[in-house]
Design a protein around this motif. Structure first.
Motif, PDB file in Angstrom:
ATOM      1  N   ALA A 187       0.654  -1.278   0.005  1.00  0.00           N
ATOM      2  CA  ALA A 187       0.066   0.110   0.041  1.00  0.00           C
ATOM      3  C   ALA A 187       0.807   1.093   0.147  1.00  0.00           C
ATOM      4  CB  ALA A 187      -1.009   0.025   1.297  1.00  0.00           C
ATOM      5  N   LYS A 188       0.303   2.553  -0.658  1.00  0.00           N
ATOM      6  CA  LYS A 188       1.122   3.525  -0.708  1.00  0.00           C
ATOM      7  C   LYS A 188       0.676   4.386   0.789  1.00  0.00           C
ATOM      8  CE  LYS A 188       0.168   4.195  -5.655  1.00  0.00           C
ATOM      9  NZ  LYS A 188      -0.670   4.898  -6.664  1.00  0.00           N
ATOM     10  N   GLN A 189      -0.440   4.255   1.318  1.00  0.00           N
ATOM     11  CA  GLN A 189      -0.767   4.997   2.608  1.00  0.00           C
ATOM     12  C   GLN A 189      -1.383   4.110   3.454  1.00  0.00           C
ATOM     13  OE1 GLN A 189      -4.229   7.641   2.463  1.00  0.00           O
ATOM     14  NE2 GLN A 189      -2.709   8.972   3.632  1.00  0.00           N
ATOM     15  N   VAL A 190      -1.057   4.031   4.704  1.00  0.00           N
ATOM     16  CA  VAL A 190      -1.398   2.858   5.556  1.00  0.00           C
ATOM     17  C   VAL A 190      -2.064   3.628   6.660  1.00  0.00           C
ATOM     18  CG1 VAL A 190      -0.636   1.407   7.422  1.00  0.00           C
ATOM     19  CG2 VAL A 190       0.903   1.403   5.326  1.00  0.00           C
ATOM     20  N   VAL A 191      -3.180   3.113   6.912  1.00  0.00           N
ATOM     21  CA  VAL A 191      -4.210   3.958   7.702  1.00  0.00           C
ATOM     22  C   VAL A 191      -4.574   2.816   8.594  1.00  0.00           C
ATOM     23  CG1 VAL A 191      -6.632   5.064   8.052  1.00  0.00           C
ATOM     24  CG2 VAL A 191      -5.327   5.238   5.862  1.00  0.00           C
ATOM     25  N   LEU A 192      -4.121   2.985   9.987  1.00  0.00           N
ATOM     26  CA  LEU A 192      -4.174   2.351  11.160  1.00  0.00           C
ATOM     27  C   LEU A 192      -6.069   2.728  12.020  1.00  0.00           C
ATOM     28  CD1 LEU A 192      -3.636   0.029  13.205  1.00  0.00           C
ATOM     29  CD2 LEU A 192      -2.376   1.994  14.679  1.00  0.00           C
ATOM     30  N   VAL A 193      -6.636   1.712  11.964  1.00  0.00           N
ATOM     31  CA  VAL A 193      -8.105   2.072  12.490  1.00  0.00           C
ATOM     32  C   VAL A 193      -7.963   1.226  13.839  1.00  0.00           C
ATOM     33  CG1 VAL A 193      -9.292   2.590  10.568  1.00  0.00           C
ATOM     34  CG2 VAL A 193      -9.092   0.213  11.100  1.00  0.00           C
ATOM     35  N   ALA A 194      -8.225   1.761  14.972  1.00  0.00           N
ATOM     36  CA  ALA A 194      -8.206   1.323  16.270  1.00  0.00           C
ATOM     37  C   ALA A 194      -8.690   2.038  17.428  1.00  0.00           C
ATOM     38  CB  ALA A 194      -6.657   1.000  16.756  1.00  0.00           C
ATOM     39  N   HIS A 209       6.375  -0.802  12.998  1.00  0.00           N
ATOM     40  CA  HIS A 209       6.455   0.560  13.708  1.00  0.00           C
ATOM     41  C   HIS A 209       5.736   1.691  13.370  1.00  0.00           C
ATOM     42  CE1 HIS A 209       9.342  -1.793  16.109  1.00  0.00           C
ATOM     43  NE2 HIS A 209       9.768  -2.187  15.113  1.00  0.00           N
ATOM     44  N   TRP A 210       5.918   2.815  14.106  1.00  0.00           N
ATOM     45  CA  TRP A 210       5.092   3.872  13.944  1.00  0.00           C
ATOM     46  C   TRP A 210       5.452   4.667  12.627  1.00  0.00           C
ATOM     47  CZ3 TRP A 210       0.315   4.485  15.660  1.00  0.00           C
ATOM     48  CH2 TRP A 210       0.149   3.758  16.841  1.00  0.00           C
ATOM     49  N   ASP A 211       6.892   4.554  12.042  1.00  0.00           N
ATOM     50  CA  ASP A 211       7.396   5.078  11.018  1.00  0.00           C
ATOM     51  C   ASP A 211       6.624   4.503   9.809  1.00  0.00           C
ATOM     52  OD1 ASP A 211       8.570   2.755  11.228  1.00  0.00           O
ATOM     53  OD2 ASP A 211      10.649   3.490  10.681  1.00  0.00           O
ATOM     54  N   GLN A 212       5.994   3.398  10.034  1.00  0.00           N
ATOM     55  CA  GLN A 212       5.352   2.732   8.712  1.00  0.00           C
ATOM     56  C   GLN A 212       3.804   3.127   8.580  1.00  0.00           C
ATOM     57  OE1 GLN A 212       6.825  -1.263  10.263  1.00  0.00           O
ATOM     58  NE2 GLN A 212       7.013  -1.623   8.219  1.00  0.00           N
ATOM     59  N   ILE A 213       3.386   3.823   9.773  1.00  0.00           N
ATOM     60  CA  ILE A 213       2.040   4.317   9.790  1.00  0.00           C
ATOM     61  C   ILE A 213       1.642   5.729   9.485  1.00  0.00           C
ATOM     62  CG2 ILE A 213      -0.113   4.698  11.283  1.00  0.00           C
ATOM     63  CD1 ILE A 213       1.017   1.547  10.710  1.00  0.00           C
ATOM     64  N   ASP A 214       0.955   6.132   8.304  1.00  0.00           N
ATOM     65  CA  ASP A 214       0.816   7.318   7.857  1.00  0.00           C
ATOM     66  C   ASP A 214      -0.453   8.070   8.542  1.00  0.00           C
ATOM     67  OD1 ASP A 214       2.508   7.297   5.398  1.00  0.00           O
ATOM     68  OD2 ASP A 214       1.165   5.937   4.973  1.00  0.00           O
ATOM     69  N   VAL A 215      -1.513   7.327   8.883  1.00  0.00           N
ATOM     70  CA  VAL A 215      -2.546   7.795   9.643  1.00  0.00           C
ATOM     71  C   VAL A 215      -3.113   6.995  10.689  1.00  0.00           C
ATOM     72  CG1 VAL A 215      -4.994   9.057   9.212  1.00  0.00           C
ATOM     73  CG2 VAL A 215      -3.549   9.001   7.347  1.00  0.00           C
ATOM     74  N   LEU A 216      -3.559   7.511  11.839  1.00  0.00           N
ATOM     75  CA  LEU A 216      -4.416   6.571  12.746  1.00  0.00           C
ATOM     76  C   LEU A 216      -5.702   7.303  13.045  1.00  0.00           C
ATOM     77  CD1 LEU A 216      -4.672   4.876  15.128  1.00  0.00           C
ATOM     78  CD2 LEU A 216      -3.807   6.558  16.672  1.00  0.00           C
ATOM     79  N   VAL A 217      -6.775   6.499  12.797  1.00  0.00           N
ATOM     80  CA  VAL A 217      -8.028   6.891  12.870  1.00  0.00           C
ATOM     81  C   VAL A 217      -8.557   6.314  14.222  1.00  0.00           C
ATOM     82  CG1 VAL A 217     -10.353   6.990  12.128  1.00  0.00           C
ATOM     83  CG2 VAL A 217      -8.476   7.098  10.382  1.00  0.00           C
ATOM     84  N   LYS A 236      -0.404  11.339  11.236  1.00  0.00           N
ATOM     85  CA  LYS A 236      -1.666  12.072  11.421  1.00  0.00           C
ATOM     86  C   LYS A 236      -2.734  11.311  12.103  1.00  0.00           C
ATOM     87  CE  LYS A 236      -4.609  14.665   8.420  1.00  0.00           C
ATOM     88  NZ  LYS A 236      -5.280  14.876   7.208  1.00  0.00           N
ATOM     89  N   VAL A 237      -3.300  12.054  13.133  1.00  0.00           N
ATOM     90  CA  VAL A 237      -3.942  11.514  14.048  1.00  0.00           C
ATOM     91  C   VAL A 237      -5.525  12.112  13.841  1.00  0.00           C
ATOM     92  CG1 VAL A 237      -4.941  11.096  16.601  1.00  0.00           C
ATOM     93  CG2 VAL A 237      -2.585  10.962  15.876  1.00  0.00           C
ATOM     94  N   LEU A 238      -6.454  11.236  13.564  1.00  0.00           N
ATOM     95  CA  LEU A 238      -7.649  11.714  13.380  1.00  0.00           C
ATOM     96  C   LEU A 238      -8.649  10.957  14.101  1.00  0.00           C
ATOM     97  CD1 LEU A 238      -8.241  11.154   9.272  1.00  0.00           C
ATOM     98  CD2 LEU A 238      -7.565  13.298  10.638  1.00  0.00           C
TER      99      LEU A 238
END
Length: 243
Positions: A187-194, A209-217, A236-238
């Motif tokens: 994936a180009k962009q990784v969105v973690l949902v938790a 690790h967190w450097d592999q995560i672009d967005v946290l929802v 980026k935290v949403l």
């Protein structure tokens, strides 16, 4: 018409929670017998539960269902028309799938998500294949990894069991851990949902690790200091408001 009507029924039940056969028959201008047939198909797919005289939506989101529903809605808004997306197995990613509205290509290793998106004509659905892991109904193994290696996704919606500022994202199953790593690579962009309650939990294997995560929802109960730490790390935290 049948599959389109069935999907509209599912969406109505998702919106309202439960409806009677009579209400659905009136809304679609068909017989109650026709509605009962449609409800039986949806129930057989595990998407709804039939009740006396009607049916209710079967969310199957487990603990923190309310938080996951709002997280899913906010995350689904990140999908642009025409996107190719990966949906990881998990109840929070299931909530994302429930709220998808845009025309997109979706690949998943989750059987519950497959059942949910099966009759959505606006979504081109791709299934990885692989061995079914019964506890999570996730497809895992070499076939799954091979399918993901050939996929180029705009966005990945990723789930996790444990979350820690220091130890990153972790899980207790090595097979699923390998699949998550393959998804991240695809994936180009990784969105973690938790949901926020997962912070502080550390499972025995860190898969990212967190450097592999672009967005946290996540939800609005996330500790402000934790959110700021993640922003400082480039995530980026949403936060979804629970209202």
């Amino acid at each position: 018409m049948t599959s389109k009507r069935r999907e509209k029924i599912r969406l109505l039940l998702q919106e309202h929670g439960n409806l009677t056969v009579a209400e659905l028959a009136k809304r679609f201008d068909v017989s109650e017998m026709t509605i009962r047939r449609e409800l039986k198909v949806l129930a057989d797919l595990g998407l709804i539960q039939r009740e006396h005289g009607g049916a209710r939506f079967l969310a199957r989101l487990g603990e923190a269902e309310r938080e996951k529903t709002f997280i899913g809605k906010l995350a689904a808004d990140l999908v642009a028309a025409g996107d190719s997306i990966i949906l990881d197995a998990g109840t929070t990613t299931l909530a994302v799938a429930q709220s998808l509205k845009k025309k997109c290509v979706a690949i998943t290793n989750s059987l519950p998500i497959v059942n949910l998106l099966l009759n959505r004509p606006e979504i081109t659905l791709l299934v990885t294949g692989g061995e079914v892991r019964g506890t999570t109904q996730a497809l895992v193994g070499p076939m799954t990894r091979e399918a993901l290696a050939n996929f180029n996704a705009d966005k990945l919606f990723l789930a996790t069991t444990g979350l820690s500022i220091d130890r990153g994202l972790s899980t207790n199953n090595m097979q699923e851990s390998e699949i998550k790593q393959s998804m991240i690579e695809a994936a180009k962009q990784v969105v973690l949902v938790a949901h926020s309650a997962k912070f502080g939990q550390v499972c025995y294997h860190t898969f990212a690790h967190w450097d592999q995560i672009d967005v946290l929802v996540t939800d609005s109960r996330l500790d402000e200091n934790t959110g700021q730490q993640l922003e400082n790390m480039g995530v980026k935290v949403l936060t979804a408001k629970l209202s």
